[in-house]
Design an enzyme around this catalytic site. Structure first.
Site, PDB file in Angstrom:
ATOM      1  N   SER A 262      46.983  27.690  40.698  1.00 30.36           N
ATOM      2  CA  SER A 262      47.722  28.413  41.727  1.00 30.36           C
ATOM      3  C   SER A 262      48.777  29.319  41.113  1.00 30.36           C
ATOM      4  O   SER A 262      49.305  30.178  41.807  1.00 30.36           O
ATOM      5  CB  SER A 262      48.362  27.434  42.710  1.00 30.36           C
ATOM      6  OG  SER A 262      49.083  26.461  42.027  1.00 30.36           O
TER       7      SER A 262
ATOM      8  N   HIS B 155      40.725  29.720  44.142  1.00 30.75           N
ATOM      9  CA  HIS B 155      41.956  29.019  44.511  1.00 30.75           C
ATOM     10  C   HIS B 155      41.892  28.499  45.940  1.00 30.75           C
ATOM     11  O   HIS B 155      42.002  29.269  46.896  1.00 30.75           O
ATOM     12  CB  HIS B 155      43.163  29.974  44.327  1.00 30.75           C
ATOM     13  CG  HIS B 155      44.472  29.333  44.647  1.00 30.75           C
ATOM     14  ND1 HIS B 155      45.469  29.984  45.328  1.00 30.75           N
ATOM     15  CD2 HIS B 155      44.947  28.094  44.386  1.00 30.75           C
ATOM     16  CE1 HIS B 155      46.504  29.170  45.469  1.00 30.75           C
ATOM     17  NE2 HIS B 155      46.203  28.016  44.916  1.00 30.75           N
TER      18      HIS B 155
ATOM     19  N   GLU C  27      40.943  31.873  47.775  1.00 35.26           N
ATOM     20  CA  GLU C  27      41.169  33.142  47.087  1.00 35.26           C
ATOM     21  C   GLU C  27      40.227  33.213  45.895  1.00 35.26           C
ATOM     22  O   GLU C  27      40.188  32.287  45.067  1.00 35.26           O
ATOM     23  CB  GLU C  27      42.619  33.217  46.606  1.00 35.26           C
ATOM     24  CG  GLU C  27      43.613  33.279  47.753  1.00 35.26           C
ATOM     25  CD  GLU C  27      45.061  33.235  47.300  1.00 35.26           C
ATOM     26  OE1 GLU C  27      45.914  33.764  48.024  1.00 35.26           O
ATOM     27  OE2 GLU C  27      45.363  32.664  46.230  1.00 35.26           O
TER      28      GLU C  27
ATOM     29  N   ASN D 116      50.470  32.781  48.117  1.00 38.40           N
ATOM     30  CA  ASN D 116      51.770  32.370  47.584  1.00 38.40           C
ATOM     31  C   ASN D 116      52.692  33.561  47.346  1.00 38.40           C
ATOM     32  O   ASN D 116      53.908  33.394  47.278  1.00 38.40           O
ATOM     33  CB  ASN D 116      51.593  31.562  46.289  1.00 38.40           C
ATOM     34  CG  ASN D 116      51.143  30.152  46.594  1.00 38.40           C
ATOM     35  OD1 ASN D 116      51.320  29.653  47.714  1.00 38.40           O
ATOM     36  ND2 ASN D 116      50.532  29.502  45.629  1.00 38.40           N
TER      37      ASN D 116
HETATM   38  P1  NAI Z   1      46.198  16.095  40.478  1.00 42.07           P
HETATM   39  O1  NAI Z   1      47.267  15.639  39.556  1.00 42.07           O
HETATM   40  O2  NAI Z   1      46.060  15.447  41.811  1.00 42.07           O
HETATM   41  O3  NAI Z   1      44.780  15.932  39.720  1.00 42.07           O
HETATM   42  C1  NAI Z   1      44.547  16.409  38.435  1.00 42.07           C
HETATM   43  C2  NAI Z   1      43.445  15.576  37.814  1.00 42.07           C
HETATM   44  O4  NAI Z   1      43.055  16.214  36.610  1.00 42.07           O
HETATM   45  C3  NAI Z   1      43.883  14.160  37.448  1.00 42.07           C
HETATM   46  O5  NAI Z   1      42.946  13.228  37.982  1.00 42.07           O
HETATM   47  C4  NAI Z   1      43.874  14.146  35.913  1.00 42.07           C
HETATM   48  O6  NAI Z   1      43.466  12.894  35.387  1.00 42.07           O
HETATM   49  C5  NAI Z   1      42.845  15.211  35.622  1.00 42.07           C
HETATM   50  N1  NAI Z   1      43.006  15.867  34.322  1.00 42.07           N
HETATM   51  C6  NAI Z   1      44.143  16.307  33.743  1.00 42.07           C
HETATM   52  N2  NAI Z   1      43.854  16.917  32.584  1.00 42.07           N
HETATM   53  C7  NAI Z   1      42.501  16.887  32.421  1.00 42.07           C
HETATM   54  C8  NAI Z   1      41.601  17.397  31.469  1.00 42.07           C
HETATM   55  N3  NAI Z   1      42.038  18.037  30.379  1.00 42.07           N
HETATM   56  N4  NAI Z   1      40.280  17.211  31.653  1.00 42.07           N
HETATM   57  C9  NAI Z   1      39.826  16.546  32.743  1.00 42.07           C
HETATM   58  N5  NAI Z   1      40.637  16.040  33.685  1.00 42.07           N
HETATM   59  C10 NAI Z   1      41.958  16.217  33.543  1.00 42.07           C
HETATM   60  O7  NAI Z   1      46.358  17.665  40.591  1.00 42.07           O
HETATM   61  P2  NAI Z   1      45.978  18.622  41.812  1.00 42.07           P
HETATM   62  O8  NAI Z   1      47.089  18.661  42.781  1.00 42.07           O
HETATM   63  O9  NAI Z   1      44.615  18.297  42.287  1.00 42.07           O
HETATM   64  O10 NAI Z   1      45.974  20.059  41.094  1.00 42.07           O
HETATM   65  C11 NAI Z   1      44.941  20.431  40.213  1.00 42.07           C
HETATM   66  C12 NAI Z   1      44.966  21.930  40.000  1.00 42.07           C
HETATM   67  O11 NAI Z   1      44.874  22.594  41.252  1.00 42.07           O
HETATM   68  C13 NAI Z   1      46.223  22.469  39.331  1.00 42.07           C
HETATM   69  O12 NAI Z   1      45.865  23.579  38.551  1.00 42.07           O
HETATM   70  C14 NAI Z   1      47.066  22.919  40.513  1.00 42.07           C
HETATM   71  O13 NAI Z   1      47.985  23.917  40.196  1.00 42.07           O
HETATM   72  C15 NAI Z   1      45.983  23.458  41.431  1.00 42.07           C
HETATM   73  N6  NAI Z   1      46.317  23.505  42.856  1.00 42.07           N
HETATM   74  C16 NAI Z   1      46.960  22.456  43.457  1.00 42.07           C
HETATM   75  C17 NAI Z   1      47.242  22.516  44.823  1.00 42.07           C
HETATM   76  C18 NAI Z   1      47.918  21.387  45.519  1.00 42.07           C
HETATM   77  O14 NAI Z   1      48.389  21.584  46.659  1.00 42.07           O
HETATM   78  N7  NAI Z   1      47.978  20.200  44.949  1.00 42.07           N
HETATM   79  C19 NAI Z   1      46.881  23.699  45.635  1.00 42.07           C
HETATM   80  C20 NAI Z   1      46.135  24.693  44.904  1.00 42.07           C
HETATM   81  C21 NAI Z   1      45.902  24.602  43.566  1.00 42.07           C
END
Ligand code: NAI
Length: 521
Positions: free
Chosen positions: A136, A157, A169, A207
């Protein structure tokens, strides 16, 4: 790459086959599991991979539980749910994703981690497979830099919760092949989502466009114009926002919203339009985050916000006569309203010595208007008439530092006579609604001016992604591009702040009376 999609589309019944039969989801947290769910629903075989194997298993169980619930509610057939479940598999290693046509990463938001993951994937996957990032805040161009095939990398996104937030997006980095963007758009539609295409710029569309609402509301508070709850009430009742800006920040949590404000501001090299506020920086430092910490701008008891009651309408023994400035916005309408409210309206060229003096400026504060129109500031009160009175549920009055309490109370009592809610605020160039709406419209206009996306995609992204009552350009059209332009010019005079300089998109369309949705041929 273009050819690959053409071939797929050219097949016999290409519409029946998912454009990406095999997709890999890396990172199965909040976002990854949502994307996996809708990808499986779209007919793809979905491979879940997470460095934490438990997380991938948990995601699979979570998604299956969603489908079970949908079957129970008869929103999905049992056979369909079973078929989807069969298509959802946990990948034990990254190597197991080698045959995927598309990989979407939703891992930790760190550039170096995402880049190194994509570099490793390049050694595993087919040359025509697509790599997408759900980032994001990071640049797609930067994520793709250093890869052998940056043209196959794009942003995809989604918003949280993915199955309910129906917009995505699709972001083109500087080297992204347009066919990759087109393919992701088609796939998004197959998933039941609406794609919007954005250039790779900070905050992309949603955003970025969302910077207007909260930051301007915070400026209003920081000027001592009014309190959080009153500003929320005004923006809900006057402009039709579902949630006031402070309610919204409490819902999102300042641990999420403040860093986004801060990051976009710095990524745009301290552009004044996006300037964040010390109010949120300090609250974040103090752990006063919002609902999640049981205290934000509101206190929460059992999940319910504790709000302060509205100011009581003053009771007056005698109502002074009212003189209305000839320069008031919507003057004829305001005169009719005063008549309907039973006001004793003065018709002289200047107010009598006892008169309540009413002004209705666009963008100017009440003090400036009183000085320019040579009115007695002690008796001068302003009313926000940007929006048709019949179309709002609340009237907003503003005093100036010299306004007498009896004049303020008289104006409050008068405008509350028909039972409509009234808020009285301190002096502000553009009251509350004018300045927040103008700021939102101005930022949206500049997104179009910069060519970040089409005007139509901007409107779709904001209505679906932010839940605003209209797209920001439609909002500008509703209140009049020329009025919005006037609000901004006058606010710039009042505050001397570059923040309010009108975007050329708005300036030109407002000047010649064109719709803000009009794109050049
Ligand atoms: P989260 O923390 O809930 O999940 C991330 C997952 O990725 C975890 O299960 C972790 O174990 C895993 N992980 C971390 N590094 C890794 C790697 N190198 N290889 C494989 N798995 C790995 O995070 P969330 O909230 O789902 O966000 C994920 C992405 O989405 C980020 O880039 C965030 O900026 C983006 N995003 C998040 C939003 C939100 O509202 N939470 C909205 C839009 C985008």
């Amino acid at each position: 790459m273009r050819q690959i999609f053409a071939q797929r589309r050219g097949g016999d019944n290409w519409q029946m086959k998912p454009i990406y039969p095999n997709i890999g989801i890396i990172g199965t947290g909040a976002m990854g599991r949502g994307i996996a769910q809708i990808a499986a629903q779209a007919g793809s075989r979905v491979h879940l991979f997470d460095t934490n194997a438990q997380a991938a298993m948990a995601a699979r169980e979570f998604i299956q539980a969603q489908w079970t619930r949908m079957v129970e509610k008869q929103r999905m057939g049992a056979d369909e749910a079973q078929a989807q479940a069969n298509r959802l598999v946990v990948a034990p290693t990254l190597q197991a994703l080698a045959n995927c046509d598309l990989i979407v990463e939703a891992i930790v938001e760190r550039l170096e981690v995402k880049t190194s993951l994509f570099k490793e994937l390049e050694t595993l996957i087919a040359p025509n497979a697509v790599l997408a990032s759900n980032t994001s805040s990071l640049s797609i161009t930067a994520i793709a830099a250093g890869l052998q095939h940056p043209e196959r990398v794009a942003g995809f996104h989604f918003f949280n919760p993915v199955p309910l937030m129906k917009v995505v997006e699709v972001i083109a980095g500087l080297r992204t092949d347009p066919a990759v963007v087109e393919g992701l758009c088609q796939y998004a539609r197959a998933m039941g989502h609406t794609p919007v295409v954005a250039q790779d710029t900070p905050g992309f569309i949603v955003n970025h466009a969302g910077r207007g609402y909260g930051t301007e509301a915070l400026r209003i508070v920081s000027e001592g114009v009014s309190d959080f709850a009153t500003i929320d009430r005004i923006l809900r009742d006057q402009a039709g926002f579902k949630l006031g800006p402070f309610e919204l920040m409490d819902l999102t949590g300042l641990d999420v919203s403040h860093p986004v404000m801060d990051s976009i501001y710095h990524q745009y090299f301290e552009e004044a339009r996006y300037r964040p506020s010390v109010i949120t920086a300090q609250r974040l430092a103090g752990g006063i985050l919002g609902r999640k910490s049981s205290e934000g701008f509101y206190k929460y008891t059992d999940g319910k916000a504790q709000t302060t009651p509205e100011a009581v309408t003053p009771i007056l023994e005698e109502m002074p006569s009212v003189w209305l400035s000839p320069r008031a916005a919507r003057r004829a309408e305001l005169l009719l309203l005063l008549k309907n409210l039973g006001a004793k309206i003065e018709t002289g060229q200047s107010p009598s010595p006892q008169a309540l003096t009413l002004v209705a400026p666009l963008g100017f504060d009440i003090t400036t208007v009183a000085v320019v129109e040579r009115l007695d500031p002690a008796r001068t009160v302003g009313i926000d008439m940007l929006i048709d009175d019949a179309a709002t549920k609340r009237r907003v009055l503003a005093t100036n530092p010299a306004t007498r309490a009896d004049m303020r109370d008289a104006a409050h009592a008068l405008f509350a006579r028909d039972g409509k809610a009234v808020s009285v605020i301190r002096d502000s160039g553009g009251f509350v609604t004018q300045r927040v709406v103008a700021h939102i419209v101005n930022i949206a206009s500049d997104i179009c001016q910069q060519g970040i996306c089409s005007a139509a995609d901007l409107e779709t992204a904001v209505t679906l992604g932010l839940g605003y009552p209209q797209g920001p350009l439609a909002m500008g059209n509703l209140y009049g591009p020329t009025n919005i332009l006037e609000v901004l010019f006058n606010m710039q005079t009042v505050y001397g702040d570059q923040r309010y300089r009108p975007s050329p998109w708005l300036r030109r369309r407002g000047a010649i009376g064109l719709s803000l949705l009009h794109e050049e041929e």
